[in-house]
Enzyme design. Sequence first.
Site, short mmCIF file in Angstrom:
data_model
loop_
_atom_site.label_atom_id
_atom_site.label_comp_id
_atom_site.label_asym_id
_atom_site.label_seq_id
_atom_site.Cartn_x
_atom_site.Cartn_y
_atom_site.Cartn_z
N ARG A 1 11.34 -5.68 5.21
CA ARG A 1 11.20 -4.23 5.00
C ARG A 1 12.18 -3.47 5.88
NH1 ARG A 1 5.42 -1.90 5.44
NH2 ARG A 1 5.43 -3.28 7.23
N ARG B 1 -10.46 0.27 8.14
CA ARG B 1 -9.88 -1.04 8.39
C ARG B 1 -10.84 -1.95 9.12
NH1 ARG B 1 -4.19 -0.09 8.48
NH2 ARG B 1 -2.96 -1.84 9.20
N LYS C 1 0.84 -1.21 0.00
CA LYS C 1 0.00 0.00 0.00
C LYS C 1 0.87 1.26 0.00
CE LYS C 1 -2.22 -1.24 3.81
NZ LYS C 1 -1.54 -2.53 4.06
N ARG D 1 -0.70 -9.44 12.83
CA ARG D 1 -1.31 -8.39 11.99
C ARG D 1 -2.06 -9.01 10.82
NH1 ARG D 1 3.87 -5.35 10.72
NH2 ARG D 1 2.64 -4.30 9.12
N ARG E 1 10.97 -1.90 11.05
CA ARG E 1 9.87 -1.21 11.73
C ARG E 1 9.52 -1.98 13.00
NH1 ARG E 1 4.55 0.05 8.20
NH2 ARG E 1 3.42 -1.28 9.64
#
Length: 209
Positions: free
Chosen positions: A123, A88, A13, A167, A156
Amino acid sequence: MKVVLLGPPGAGKGTQATGIVERYNIVHISTGDIFRKNVKEGTPLGKQAKAYMDKGELVPDELVIALVQDRLQQDDCKNGYLLDGFPRTTFQAEAMEKLGLAVDKVVDIQVADEILIGRATGRRVCKKCGSTYHATFRPTKVEGVCDECGGEVVLRADDEEATVTNRIAVYHKETAPLVDFYEKKGNIVHINGEEDAAVVQEKIFAALD
Ligand code: AP5
Ligand code: MG
Ligand code: ZN
C-alpha cells in the site's frame, strides 16, 4: 443508514468506503484516519495514540469510544454513517449499544492472512490528500506521485511487515470475536474481499441496497 465495516488490516475497508459513502450519502468515519491526522498534527490525542499504532497494537478503548461518541454527535452524521475500523473490540461494540449508537448493518470483508500482508506492505498513501494506492494492484500513473493531487505517495508508518503481522494477530484476538457478536444480532453480511475491488464493491452494494 448506519453501517459498520469489519475486516482485518488490508481487507479493503478504506478502499470500499469511498464508493459506499457516495452511493448512500453518508459520512465516512475511520478511527484510524482520525488518529493519523492527530499524530500528524501532534495533538495530545495523537501523542497518546502513536505509541500503540507504531507497534500495531490497539489504542485503549476509552480513548477511542470518547472520540467516536463525540464524532457521531456532529450534525453531518444525521443522515447516517459508515464506521471504518470501529468497533474493534467487544468492549467497544457493547459501549456503542449502551450509548445508543445504532448499527443497521455490518459488512464483514473477509481476506486470508497470506493476502493481507502483501496488501498492506504494497500500500502507498498520499501524504497530502490521503488517497490510497497499491504498488501492484493500484499503482499511481507516475511512481511516487499522487494521481489526485500530485502529493508524495509513501508507505504508511504501520505497514512494515513485522507491524502488519502483529496487527493481523491483534485482529484475530480482539476484533474477530465481533463477527459472532453481530451474527447473534442477525445484522451481519459476509463479503469475499479477495476478488477484484470493483467486484467486492458490487457485492457490498447488493447487500446494502
Ligand atoms: P486502521 O487505519 O483502521 O487500519 P486497519 O484496520 O489495520 O486497516 P487498514 O487501513 O490497514 O486496511 P483497510 O482494510 O482499510 O485496507 P485498504 O482499503 O487501505 O487502524 C490503524 C491503527 O489505528 C490500529 O492499528 C490501531 O492502533 C488504531 N485504531 C484504529 N481504530 C481503532 C479502534 N477502533 N480501536 C483501537 N485502536 C484503533 O487496502 C489495503 C491495500 O490493498 C491498498 O493498497 C489497496 O489499494 C489494496 N486493495 C484494497 N482492496 C483490494 C482488492 N480487492 N484487491 C487488491 N488490492 C486491494
Ligand atoms: Mg483503512
Ligand atoms: Zn494526493
